[in-house]
Design an enzyme around this catalytic site. Structure first.
Site, PDB file in Angstrom:
ATOM      1  N   LYS A  61      88.154   2.015  44.340  1.00 60.02           N
ATOM      2  CA  LYS A  61      87.737   0.712  43.811  1.00 60.02           C
ATOM      3  C   LYS A  61      89.001  -0.063  43.456  1.00 60.02           C
ATOM      4  O   LYS A  61      90.019   0.536  43.108  1.00 60.02           O
ATOM      5  CB  LYS A  61      86.879   0.896  42.552  1.00 60.02           C
ATOM      6  CG  LYS A  61      86.022  -0.294  42.213  1.00 60.02           C
ATOM      7  CD  LYS A  61      84.692  -0.269  42.935  1.00 60.02           C
ATOM      8  CE  LYS A  61      83.925  -1.554  42.714  1.00 60.02           C
ATOM      9  NZ  LYS A  61      82.567  -1.477  43.269  1.00 60.02           N
ATOM     10  N   ASP A  73      82.600  -7.011  45.604  1.00 57.36           N
ATOM     11  CA  ASP A  73      81.948  -6.587  44.356  1.00 57.36           C
ATOM     12  C   ASP A  73      81.848  -7.868  43.525  1.00 57.36           C
ATOM     13  O   ASP A  73      81.877  -8.968  44.096  1.00 57.36           O
ATOM     14  CB  ASP A  73      82.777  -5.493  43.652  1.00 57.36           C
ATOM     15  CG  ASP A  73      82.030  -4.856  42.478  1.00 57.36           C
ATOM     16  OD1 ASP A  73      81.095  -4.084  42.725  1.00 57.36           O
ATOM     17  OD2 ASP A  73      82.348  -5.159  41.308  1.00 57.36           O
TER      18      ASP A  73
HETATM   19  P1  NDP Z   1      78.377 -11.220  42.043  1.00 59.46           P
HETATM   20  O1  NDP Z   1      79.718 -11.673  41.587  1.00 59.46           O
HETATM   21  O2  NDP Z   1      77.827 -11.734  43.303  1.00 59.46           O
HETATM   22  O3  NDP Z   1      77.305 -11.515  40.897  1.00 59.46           O
HETATM   23  C1  NDP Z   1      77.468 -11.005  39.615  1.00 59.46           C
HETATM   24  C2  NDP Z   1      76.383 -11.579  38.731  1.00 59.46           C
HETATM   25  O4  NDP Z   1      76.412 -10.896  37.488  1.00 59.46           O
HETATM   26  C3  NDP Z   1      76.586 -13.055  38.439  1.00 59.46           C
HETATM   27  O5  NDP Z   1      75.359 -13.669  38.212  1.00 59.46           O
HETATM   28  C4  NDP Z   1      77.424 -12.980  37.161  1.00 59.46           C
HETATM   29  O6  NDP Z   1      77.335 -14.127  36.347  1.00 59.46           O
HETATM   30  C5  NDP Z   1      76.779 -11.806  36.457  1.00 59.46           C
HETATM   31  N1  NDP Z   1      77.761 -11.192  35.573  1.00 59.46           N
HETATM   32  C6  NDP Z   1      78.999 -10.754  35.891  1.00 59.46           C
HETATM   33  N2  NDP Z   1      79.615 -10.298  34.800  1.00 59.46           N
HETATM   34  C7  NDP Z   1      78.744 -10.422  33.787  1.00 59.46           C
HETATM   35  C8  NDP Z   1      78.802 -10.130  32.415  1.00 59.46           C
HETATM   36  N3  NDP Z   1      79.892  -9.579  31.870  1.00 59.46           N
HETATM   37  N4  NDP Z   1      77.696 -10.378  31.654  1.00 59.46           N
HETATM   38  C9  NDP Z   1      76.583 -10.942  32.201  1.00 59.46           C
HETATM   39  N5  NDP Z   1      76.488 -11.264  33.501  1.00 59.46           N
HETATM   40  C10 NDP Z   1      77.549 -11.003  34.281  1.00 59.46           C
HETATM   41  O7  NDP Z   1      78.451  -9.606  42.059  1.00 59.46           O
HETATM   42  P2  NDP Z   1      77.463  -8.583  42.770  1.00 59.46           P
HETATM   43  O8  NDP Z   1      76.100  -9.130  42.795  1.00 59.46           O
HETATM   44  O9  NDP Z   1      78.127  -8.159  44.028  1.00 59.46           O
HETATM   45  O10 NDP Z   1      77.555  -7.331  41.773  1.00 59.46           O
HETATM   46  C11 NDP Z   1      76.628  -7.148  40.692  1.00 59.46           C
HETATM   47  C12 NDP Z   1      76.651  -5.689  40.260  1.00 59.46           C
HETATM   48  O11 NDP Z   1      76.254  -4.857  41.369  1.00 59.46           O
HETATM   49  C13 NDP Z   1      77.996  -5.129  39.813  1.00 59.46           C
HETATM   50  O12 NDP Z   1      77.792  -4.163  38.811  1.00 59.46           O
HETATM   51  C14 NDP Z   1      78.531  -4.457  41.071  1.00 59.46           C
HETATM   52  O13 NDP Z   1      79.485  -3.446  40.771  1.00 59.46           O
HETATM   53  C15 NDP Z   1      77.245  -3.854  41.601  1.00 59.46           C
HETATM   54  N6  NDP Z   1      77.261  -3.509  43.024  1.00 59.46           N
HETATM   55  C16 NDP Z   1      77.520  -4.441  43.979  1.00 59.46           C
HETATM   56  C17 NDP Z   1      77.507  -4.094  45.310  1.00 59.46           C
HETATM   57  C18 NDP Z   1      77.675  -5.105  46.392  1.00 59.46           C
HETATM   58  O14 NDP Z   1      77.438  -4.750  47.552  1.00 59.46           O
HETATM   59  N7  NDP Z   1      78.046  -6.343  46.104  1.00 59.46           N
HETATM   60  C19 NDP Z   1      77.278  -2.708  45.740  1.00 59.46           C
HETATM   61  C20 NDP Z   1      76.916  -1.806  44.660  1.00 59.46           C
HETATM   62  C21 NDP Z   1      76.936  -2.214  43.356  1.00 59.46           C
HETATM   63  P3  NDP Z   1      78.587 -15.165  36.264  1.00 59.46           P
HETATM   64  O15 NDP Z   1      78.452 -16.026  37.462  1.00 59.46           O
HETATM   65  O16 NDP Z   1      78.361 -15.873  34.984  1.00 59.46           O
HETATM   66  O17 NDP Z   1      79.843 -14.340  36.265  1.00 59.46           O
END
Ligand code: NDP
Length: 445
Positions: A124, A164
């Site tokens: 990562k 991510d």
């Molecule tokens: P994105 O950046 O596309 O979206 C993240 C979302 O979560 C946004 O809406 C963001 O809001 C919100 N967010 C981020 N940080 C926080 C926080 N501290 N508190 C509240 N809301 C928060 O990321 P992904 O959708 O790709 O990832 C989401 C989760 O899924 C993560 O945990 C990631 O590790 C996991 N994941 C992702 C994969 C992938 O293929 N993308 C694969 C496996 C797991 P804001 O815009 O305000 O930051």
């Protein structure tokens, strides 16, 4: 292995990495029994070698913003374990990123990748750079500066990053472009690439779709499905969007989505047209979720809160780590939630997990439920190696099969005598055994 001793030792050596210690603390007790059946593991000090990353790369990233100021961020890559394949795992760009968070994610990734049945090790990386509020040109300059260093440490058979939080198609494109420029090679070193240059169909959808496929398998064990069920989703990024899409396709009703400032609740349900609006808002205009209520005034926006106090049948946390604490978990149970399946990585605190398991609801940890993303990344690597691209249907079918396999493995290792399926234990033991056997076969390296 004496779990307490191993944890105390890690705590002493890495006192400032609470998320990493939390992730290891969640895994070790669940694999202890299986581990201790193999005295040869302890003799080879396997557990310490599995917990501590193979290699950590840390560097400074300096870049120029649109005002001509020089900004400096930290860059990291944690190459955790490559016993079963090249290091593989996403890149996170978020102001909260630090080494401890990336170590937790890389540790989890190692088990998750093992569960997928594909040959991928765990890694990562990321930076404390936040793309939010930055211009396209700034994001590009940052990605290029980041790649000036990271390029030296990755490759199609060495380490294959992906997206991510904060890293989507735009960022992967910029990073891949710079990688290609520096190496003079076009290889499948990144996954999540654009479709025009080697990206796999269904990769953007894979994590969200995979989580819902896993959820369906869990619901099947109770003789039910998603039809007519109400669902709370957190986040509004990649994972949340495609989770919502698949829930809708399978007849569920999506009540909430969120970002780091608050959540929206739509009692009428976020339907296809409303989800299209959210996708455009987030992906094209890079707006905030609160704008939803300007467009759909019958919905409410709750600032500074998470959606877990709302009443629903199912919760699919899809934002970030530790977003469901013990109190939130109790509220979910009190409101009648029957299943929690994690799209995000480690979104439930240890207290929350205990609440779910004590209540004997269906609870799937991220390393199993969100493994669809990295699975399709693995399929993207295969397609790139073959110089072929498969149809969306083929990739989706394979994703479906992989999620069913992961579920079956969780049941195999996690079913308790009273019939309750402990998905945490099942995922950890299944993921661990494969890596452990590979490490044993390869000697002390
Ligand atoms: P994105 O950046 O596309 O979206 C993240 C979302 O979560 C946004 O809406 C963001 O809001 C919100 N967010 C981020 N940080 C926080 C926080 N501290 N508190 C509240 N809301 C928060 O990321 P992904 O959708 O790709 O990832 C989401 C989760 O899924 C993560 O945990 C990631 O590790 C996991 N994941 C992702 C994969 C992938 O293929 N993308 C694969 C496996 C797991 P804001 O815009 O305000 O930051």
């Amino acid at each position: 292995m004496e779990v307490k001793k191993v944890l105390a030792d890690l705590q002493r050596r890495f006192p400032n990495e609470p998320e990493y210690i939390q992730a290891v603390s969640q895994v070790l007790p669940t694999i202890e029994e299986e581990y201790n059946k193999h005295p040869e593991f302890d003799k080879a000090n396997l557990i310490e070698r599995l917990c501590i990353p193979d290699r950590i790369i840390q560097f400074r990233v300096s870049w120029m913003d649109d005002n001509g100021n020089i900004q400096t961020n930290m860059g990291y890559r944690v190459q955790h374990n490559n016993a079963i394949g090249p290091y593989k795992g996403g890149i996170r760009f978020h102001s909260s990123v630090n080494l401890g968070i990336l170590k937790f994610l890389a540790f989890e990734q190692t088990f998750k990748n093992s569960l997928t049945t594909l040959p991928m090790g765990g890694g990562k990386g990321g930076s404390d750079f936040s793309p939010r509020g930055k211009s396209n040109a700034e994001v590009m300059r940052f990605c290029q500066a980041f790649m000036l260093e990271l390029t030296k440490h990755i490759g199609p058979d060495e380490d294959v990053p992906a997206g991510d939080i904060g890293v989507g198609g735009r960022e992967v494109g910029f990073m891949f472009g710079m990688y290609k420029k520096l190496t003079h090679e076009f290889t499948g070193t990144f996954t999540g690439k654009g479709r025009e240059f080697g990206g796999s169909l269904i990769r953007p959808e894979a994590t969200g779709y995979g989580n819902v496929y896993f959820l369906m398998e869990m619901l099947k064990t109770k003789g039910t499905d998603l039809k007519g069920k109400s669902v709370l989703i957190s986040g509004s990024g990649n994972v949340a969007q495609y989770t919502a899409e698949k829930v809708l396709q399978l007849g569920g009703k999506v009540l909430t989505m969120s970002d780091s400032n608050g959540y929206i609740y739509d009692a009428d349900g976020i339907d296809r047209a409303k989800l299209d609006y959210i996708m455009e808002l987030k992906n094209v205009y890079r707006g905030r979720i609160k704008e939803y209520v300007d467009k759909y005034p019958t919905a409410k926006y709750v600032e500074g809160a998470k959606p877990w106090n709302e009443k629903a049948d199912i919760a699919l946390p899809s934002a970030t780590q530790n977003e469901i604490n013990g109190d939130a978990a109790k509220a979910l149970i009190a409101n009648g939630v029957i299943a929690v399946s994690e799209g995000a990585n480690m979104p439930s605190t240890p207290e929350a997990i205990k609440v779910f398991q004590d209540a004997k609801i269906l609870y799937a940890p991220g390393k199993a439920a969100n493994a669809g993303g990295v699975s399709v990344s693995g399929l993207e690597m295969s397609q790139n190696s073959e110089r072929l691209s498969w149809t969306a249907e083929e990739v989706d079918n394979r994703l479906h099969m992989i999620m069913e396999d992961i579920h079956a493995n969780c049941v195999k290792y996690g079913k308790e005598e009273n019939g309750y399926i402990n998905y945490v234990k099942g995922a950890n033991v299944a993921g661990f055994m494969k890596v452990a056997k590979a490490m044993m076969a390869q000697g002390i390296v």
